[in-house]
Write a protein that holds these residues in place. Structure first.
Motif, PDB file in Angstrom:
ATOM      1  N   PHE A   1       0.842  -1.190   0.000  1.00  0.00           N
ATOM      2  CA  PHE A   1       0.000   0.000   0.000  1.00  0.00           C
ATOM      3  C   PHE A   1       0.886   1.252   0.000  1.00  0.00           C
ATOM      4  O   PHE A   1       1.750   1.423   0.862  1.00  0.00           O
ATOM      5  N   GLY A   2       0.681   2.116  -0.999  1.00  0.00           N
ATOM      6  CA  GLY A   2       1.415   3.356  -1.059  1.00  0.00           C
ATOM      7  C   GLY A   2       2.794   3.284  -1.696  1.00  0.00           C
ATOM      8  O   GLY A   2       3.424   4.320  -1.931  1.00  0.00           O
ATOM      9  N   LYS A   3       3.272   2.091  -2.008  1.00  0.00           N
ATOM     10  CA  LYS A   3       4.603   1.964  -2.598  1.00  0.00           C
ATOM     11  C   LYS A   3       4.507   2.007  -4.125  1.00  0.00           C
ATOM     12  O   LYS A   3       3.833   1.162  -4.742  1.00  0.00           O
ATOM     13  N   PRO A   4       5.213   2.935  -4.755  1.00  0.00           N
ATOM     14  CA  PRO A   4       5.111   3.070  -6.218  1.00  0.00           C
ATOM     15  C   PRO A   4       5.469   1.769  -6.933  1.00  0.00           C
ATOM     16  O   PRO A   4       6.364   1.028  -6.507  1.00  0.00           O
ATOM     17  N   VAL A   5       4.760   1.537  -8.020  1.00  0.00           N
ATOM     18  CA  VAL A   5       5.008   0.322  -8.795  1.00  0.00           C
ATOM     19  C   VAL A   5       4.906   0.669 -10.284  1.00  0.00           C
ATOM     20  O   VAL A   5       4.147   1.560 -10.682  1.00  0.00           O
ATOM     21  N   THR A   6       5.721  -0.010 -11.070  1.00  0.00           N
ATOM     22  CA  THR A   6       5.723   0.186 -12.525  1.00  0.00           C
ATOM     23  C   THR A   6       5.470  -1.134 -13.224  1.00  0.00           C
ATOM     24  O   THR A   6       6.128  -2.135 -12.919  1.00  0.00           O
ATOM     25  N   LEU A   7       4.547  -1.113 -14.141  1.00  0.00           N
ATOM     26  CA  LEU A   7       4.260  -2.278 -14.975  1.00  0.00           C
ATOM     27  C   LEU A   7       4.770  -1.984 -16.382  1.00  0.00           C
ATOM     28  O   LEU A   7       4.659  -0.854 -16.860  1.00  0.00           O
TER      29      LEU A   7
ATOM     30  N   SER B   1       8.395   0.793 -29.000  1.00  0.00           N
ATOM     31  CA  SER B   1       8.248  -0.578 -28.524  1.00  0.00           C
ATOM     32  C   SER B   1       7.788  -0.699 -27.077  1.00  0.00           C
ATOM     33  O   SER B   1       7.212  -1.710 -26.706  1.00  0.00           O
ATOM     34  N   PHE B   2       8.069   0.292 -26.273  1.00  0.00           N
ATOM     35  CA  PHE B   2       7.829   0.152 -24.833  1.00  0.00           C
ATOM     36  C   PHE B   2       6.811   1.160 -24.325  1.00  0.00           C
ATOM     37  O   PHE B   2       6.792   2.306 -24.764  1.00  0.00           O
ATOM     38  N   CYS B   3       6.044   0.691 -23.342  1.00  0.00           N
ATOM     39  CA  CYS B   3       5.113   1.581 -22.666  1.00  0.00           C
ATOM     40  C   CYS B   3       5.017   1.122 -21.217  1.00  0.00           C
ATOM     41  O   CYS B   3       4.980  -0.088 -20.951  1.00  0.00           O
ATOM     42  N   PHE B   4       5.019   2.089 -20.298  1.00  0.00           N
ATOM     43  CA  PHE B   4       5.012   1.766 -18.871  1.00  0.00           C
ATOM     44  C   PHE B   4       3.783   2.356 -18.208  1.00  0.00           C
ATOM     45  O   PHE B   4       3.317   3.435 -18.581  1.00  0.00           O
ATOM     46  N   LEU B   5       3.307   1.645 -17.235  1.00  0.00           N
ATOM     47  CA  LEU B   5       2.221   2.135 -16.384  1.00  0.00           C
ATOM     48  C   LEU B   5       2.800   2.330 -14.994  1.00  0.00           C
ATOM     49  O   LEU B   5       3.314   1.377 -14.387  1.00  0.00           O
ATOM     50  N   ASP B   6       2.745   3.561 -14.502  1.00  0.00           N
ATOM     51  CA  ASP B   6       3.241   3.875 -13.170  1.00  0.00           C
ATOM     52  C   ASP B   6       2.058   4.151 -12.256  1.00  0.00           C
ATOM     53  O   ASP B   6       1.220   4.996 -12.570  1.00  0.00           O
ATOM     54  N   ILE B   7       2.041   3.467 -11.135  1.00  0.00           N
ATOM     55  CA  ILE B   7       1.042   3.756 -10.117  1.00  0.00           C
ATOM     56  C   ILE B   7       1.783   4.363  -8.936  1.00  0.00           C
ATOM     57  O   ILE B   7       2.594   3.692  -8.283  1.00  0.00           O
ATOM     58  N   ARG B   8       1.536   5.627  -8.696  1.00  0.00           N
ATOM     59  CA  ARG B   8       2.385   6.378  -7.766  1.00  0.00           C
ATOM     60  C   ARG B   8       2.181   5.955  -6.314  1.00  0.00           C
ATOM     61  O   ARG B   8       3.134   5.838  -5.546  1.00  0.00           O
ATOM     62  N   SER B   9       0.948   5.732  -5.941  1.00  0.00           N
ATOM     63  CA  SER B   9       0.651   5.360  -4.555  1.00  0.00           C
ATOM     64  C   SER B   9      -0.505   4.363  -4.581  1.00  0.00           C
ATOM     65  O   SER B   9      -1.672   4.741  -4.413  1.00  0.00           O
TER      66      SER B   9
ATOM     67  N   ASP C   1     -11.823   9.733 -16.572  1.00  0.00           N
ATOM     68  CA  ASP C   1     -12.026   9.237 -15.216  1.00  0.00           C
ATOM     69  C   ASP C   1     -10.843   8.423 -14.698  1.00  0.00           C
ATOM     70  O   ASP C   1     -10.956   7.744 -13.682  1.00  0.00           O
ATOM     71  N   THR C   2      -9.714   8.516 -15.365  1.00  0.00           N
ATOM     72  CA  THR C   2      -8.522   7.826 -14.871  1.00  0.00           C
ATOM     73  C   THR C   2      -7.933   8.628 -13.714  1.00  0.00           C
ATOM     74  O   THR C   2      -7.649   9.817 -13.869  1.00  0.00           O
ATOM     75  N   PRO C   3      -7.741   7.975 -12.574  1.00  0.00           N
ATOM     76  CA  PRO C   3      -7.206   8.715 -11.411  1.00  0.00           C
ATOM     77  C   PRO C   3      -5.808   9.269 -11.688  1.00  0.00           C
ATOM     78  O   PRO C   3      -5.019   8.681 -12.437  1.00  0.00           O
ATOM     79  N   ASP C   4      -5.496  10.377 -11.020  1.00  0.00           N
ATOM     80  CA  ASP C   4      -4.176  11.004 -11.168  1.00  0.00           C
ATOM     81  C   ASP C   4      -3.050  10.098 -10.684  1.00  0.00           C
ATOM     82  O   ASP C   4      -1.880  10.293 -11.036  1.00  0.00           O
ATOM     83  N   ASN C   5      -3.404   9.162  -9.863  1.00  0.00           N
ATOM     84  CA  ASN C   5      -2.452   8.190  -9.328  1.00  0.00           C
ATOM     85  C   ASN C   5      -1.803   7.337 -10.422  1.00  0.00           C
ATOM     86  O   ASN C   5      -0.750   6.748 -10.229  1.00  0.00           O
ATOM     87  N   PHE C   6      -2.444   7.291 -11.575  1.00  0.00           N
ATOM     88  CA  PHE C   6      -1.963   6.485 -12.682  1.00  0.00           C
ATOM     89  C   PHE C   6      -1.284   7.388 -13.712  1.00  0.00           C
ATOM     90  O   PHE C   6      -1.864   8.381 -14.161  1.00  0.00           O
ATOM     91  N   GLN C   7      -0.057   7.010 -14.076  1.00  0.00           N
ATOM     92  CA  GLN C   7       0.693   7.741 -15.081  1.00  0.00           C
ATOM     93  C   GLN C   7       1.227   6.741 -16.102  1.00  0.00           C
ATOM     94  O   GLN C   7       1.260   5.535 -15.841  1.00  0.00           O
ATOM     95  N   SER C   8       1.660   7.265 -17.225  1.00  0.00           N
ATOM     96  CA  SER C   8       2.211   6.375 -18.239  1.00  0.00           C
ATOM     97  C   SER C   8       3.369   7.049 -18.951  1.00  0.00           C
ATOM     98  O   SER C   8       3.446   8.286 -19.001  1.00  0.00           O
TER      99      SER C   8
END
Lengths: 113, 108
Positions: free
Chosen positions: A15-21, A72-80, A59-66
Motif C-alpha cells: 500500500f502506497g509503494k510506487p510500482v511500474t508495470l 516498442s515500450f510503454c510503462f504504467l506507473d502507479i504512484r501510490s 475518469d482515470t485517477p491522477d495516481n496512474f501515469q504512463s
C-alpha cells in the motif's frame, strides 16, 4: 513469437509503494493502450498513446501515469497504490488507429498488500 | 454515451447444442462492433468484427441496428469454445468500449 509482452505477469506491492508495470511490443504498432480489469468487470481503458501523443481517459485517477519512451515500450506507473488498485492490467496495441484490431498482452496481475 | 451490455455473466450449454451470447449496445451513431475471446490462460484476442461479416470458428454475429444488438451465435457448441467472451464497440475515432463479458461453459 509473443507480440505484446507484459512483465511481470504477477506483481505484489505494498500500500502506497510506487510500482511500474511494463509492456513491450514487436509489432511496431503506433497505438498502445493500458486497460484495468477488475474481477467480473469489463476492461476499462485508462489511457493510450497514439505515437507520442498521450490520451488520458477523463475518469482515470491522477495516481496512474504512463510513459512511452519509444515505439516498442510503454510503462504504467502507479504512484501510490491503494487496495482498490488491485486488478489485472492489460496492455494492447493497434497498428495505425482505433479502427484497427487490438492485440493484447497476457496482462499483469497486481496485488496490493 | 456509449455502452455495451452483456446480460449473461455465465452461459452453460451442452456440447452440440446451439449457442447465443447476447450483446446490446447504446449509441446513436454508426458503431463498429466486435467480439473478443479469452480462452483459459490465454490473452484476449479478436474473434470477429461485424464489418468483416465472416464466420470464425463457426461463430457468426449480425449487427441489428433496429434492436441495437450484436449477438454471437454458433449452431453446434464444442468443448473448446469454453471461454470468456467480450462484446466491444467503437464509434468514430474513439477507442473500444467493452462489455463485462460472458463466460461460456460447454459441457461434454
Amino acid at each position: 513469437d509473443a507480440m505484446v509482452i507484459q512483465n511481470p505477469r504477477y506483481q505484489v506491492t505494498q500500500f502506497g509503494k510506487p510500482v511500474t508495470l511494463s509492456c513491450s511490443q514487436t509489432l511496431n504498432h503506433n497505438v498502445m493502450y493500458w486497460y484495468q480489469q477488475k474481477s467480473s468487470q469489463a476492461p476499462k481503458l485508462l489511457f493510450h498513446y497514439y505515437d507520442k501523443d498521450f490520451n488520458n481517459e477523463a475518469d482515470t485517477p491522477d495516481n496512474f501515469q504512463s510513459r512511452r519512451p519509444n515505439t516498442s515500450f510503454c510503462f504504467l506507473d502507479i504512484r501510490s497504490p491503494g487496495l482498490g488498485d488491485a486488478a489485472m492490467y492489460l496492455c494492447a496495441t493497434s497498428r495505425v488507429g482505433y479502427q484497427e484490431t487490438q492485440y493484447f498482452g497476457p496482462g499483469t496481475r497486481l496485488l496490493v498488500l | 454515451a456509449q455502452r455495451v451490455t452483456q446480460p449473461e455473466k455465465l452461459l452453460s450449454v451442452f456440447k452440440g447444442a446451439p449457442v447465443e451470447l447476447k450483446c446490446n449496445y447504446s449509441y446513436s451513431g454508426s458503431p463498429e462492433l466486435f467480439w473478443y475471446v479469452q480462452y483459459s490462460r490465454q490473452r484476449l484476442q479478436l474473434l470477429l468484427r461485424h464489418i468483416s461479416r465472416e464466420s470464425i470458428k463457426g461463430f457468426t454475429a449480425d449487427l441489428n441496428k433496429g434492436e441495437t444488438s450484436f449477438h454471437l451465435k454458433k449452431p453446434f457448441a464444442q468443448e473448446e469454445d469454453s471461454a470468456m467472451y467480450y462484446c466491444a464497440l467503437r464509434s468514430g475515432n474513439t477507442p473500444l468500449v467493452f462489455g463485462k463479458g460472458t463466460r461460456l461453459s460447454v459441457i461434454a
